[in-house]
Design an enzyme around this catalytic site. Structure first.
Site, PDB file in Angstrom:
ATOM      1  N   GLU A 115      25.197 -17.631 107.411  1.00 44.32           N
ATOM      2  CA  GLU A 115      26.135 -18.033 108.456  1.00 44.32           C
ATOM      3  C   GLU A 115      25.642 -17.717 109.871  1.00 44.32           C
ATOM      4  O   GLU A 115      26.227 -18.157 110.847  1.00 44.32           O
ATOM      5  CB  GLU A 115      27.492 -17.362 108.210  1.00 44.32           C
ATOM      6  CG  GLU A 115      28.197 -17.920 106.980  1.00 44.32           C
ATOM      7  CD  GLU A 115      29.519 -17.238 106.683  1.00 44.32           C
ATOM      8  OE1 GLU A 115      29.732 -16.127 107.196  1.00 44.32           O
ATOM      9  OE2 GLU A 115      30.313 -17.822 105.934  1.00 44.32           O
ATOM     10  N   GLU A 146      19.038  -6.643  88.394  1.00 45.81           N
ATOM     11  CA  GLU A 146      19.550  -5.554  89.229  1.00 45.81           C
ATOM     12  C   GLU A 146      18.927  -4.213  88.889  1.00 45.81           C
ATOM     13  O   GLU A 146      18.982  -3.260  89.658  1.00 45.81           O
ATOM     14  CB  GLU A 146      21.076  -5.459  89.106  1.00 45.81           C
ATOM     15  CG  GLU A 146      21.589  -4.941  87.777  1.00 45.81           C
ATOM     16  CD  GLU A 146      21.834  -6.052  86.755  1.00 45.81           C
ATOM     17  OE1 GLU A 146      22.478  -5.770  85.731  1.00 45.81           O
ATOM     18  OE2 GLU A 146      21.385  -7.196  86.984  1.00 45.81           O
TER      19      GLU A 146
END
Length: 332
Positions: A115, A146
């Site tokens: 963004e 992860e």
């Protein structure tokens, strides 16, 4: 199987074809014991019958839980502010801001990074979001990603990290190997590091130059850190990027003067921003934006500073993009 939303803080996975062994069972017991000590994983017996409640009651419970998050963030504001000042200092030298996380935490970092170009006209390489498992992990759980600190090192190495860069490791539990590995590797290179977690005394915060631990407490659904923890992380990431951009001169007051007009809505917003900043007529605004190739900040400077477009561009370059500084130069 753990849902992709909560993969960042799940225990290590075993391949379906892997043989079961006493060592792997012992490892799982150790991880289970570790998770049971985390507030984000705590079980809340008072909500054991939540599935039997009316929908409105469940919604009220969730809303009440969510209302506690801003208070938890507020407790960390001094740490957040210190991290922002350090980030802005590095980025002012040309450094990059890199988020690194797994599961929900990784997705939130990618979201915040994506963004920045349309909001602040940053280069896509300036603010980067890394998620364990790469782009496929945005929509699908990538098993075991992860748990790999080595994968984090590989991902950061591909970016050719320097000491001017910043790495923000994000993990609700504060124990995710990918996030910790990213921070440790970046710090070893001299880069600035920030560790954002939702548990006190986390390994992630300890590994970083700046630790931010927003303790939101147990989740409504046990261990579902896409809920309060995810909300807290989103709020903090909003602060890190937005206030850093303010410090870098990407705004004029509370106006997004570096907005990139890439669609009709943003083109209309650009004109509104110039109008709010200058009070100029529609005709003046169109003329200014046309002369500056649609650059809002430059257009404002031509109007308020009474200079032509090339001069505006020169003054802004000298001021490192800070409109107030460039404006002061036109009156000096």
């Amino acid at each position: 199987m753990t849902s992709s939303a909560d993969a960042a803080d799940a225990p290590a996975h075993t391949s379906p074809s892997a043989p079961t062994s006493s060592s792997s069972s012992s490892g799982h017991r150790d991880v289970r014991a570790e998770l049971e000590g985390l507030t984000t994983e705590a079980f809340r017996p008072e909500h054991a019958d939540i599935d039997r409640l009316p929908t409105l009651d469940i919604a009220r419970l969730m809303n009440g839980e969510d209302a506690t998050v801003p208070t938890a963030v507020a407790a960390q504001l001094p740490s957040i502010a210190a991290a922002i000042d350090a980030i802005a200092e590095r980025m002012a030298k040309g450094g990059r801001l890199v988020y690194a996380g797994a599961g929900t935490a990784g997705r939130l970092g990618v979201l915040d990074a994506s963004e920045c170009p349309p909001t602040f006209n940053t280069d896509p390489a300036e603010v980067v979001g890394l998620i364990a498992g790469g782009p496929p992990a945005m929509t699908t759980s990538v098993e075991g990603a992860e748990d790999s600190a080595e994968l984090a090192v590989e991902d950061l190495s591909a970016l050719d990290m320097t000491a001017d860069d910043v790495v923000v490791g994000v993990s609700a539990s504060g124990r995710t190997p990918y996030a910790i590995g990213a921070v440790e590797h970046a710090r070893a290179l001299g880069a600035l590091t920030v560790g954002l977690s939702c548990n006190a005394g986390s390994a992630l915060a300890a590994a970083a130059d700046h630790g931010i631990e927003v303790v939101v407490g147990p989740e409504l659904l046990t261990g579902s850190t896409r809920l309060k923890a995810g909300t807290a992380q989103k709020l903090v990431l909003n602060m890190l990027s937005t206030i850093t951009m303010i410090r870098l001169g990407k705004t004029y007051g509370n106006l997004m003067v570096d907005v990139r007009a890439s669609n009709e809505k943003l083109r209309a917003r650009s004109r509104r921003i110039v109008a709010l900043a200058t009070g100029a007529s529609d005709e003046e605004i169109e003329t200014a934006l046309s002369a500056t190739d649609g650059e809002v900040k430059n257009a404002i400077l031509t109007i308020l500073g009474g200079v032509d477009a090339p001069t505006a561009a020169h003054l802004l370059k000298q001021a490192n993009g800070h409109l107030r500084t460039a404006l002061a130069a036109t009156h000096g």
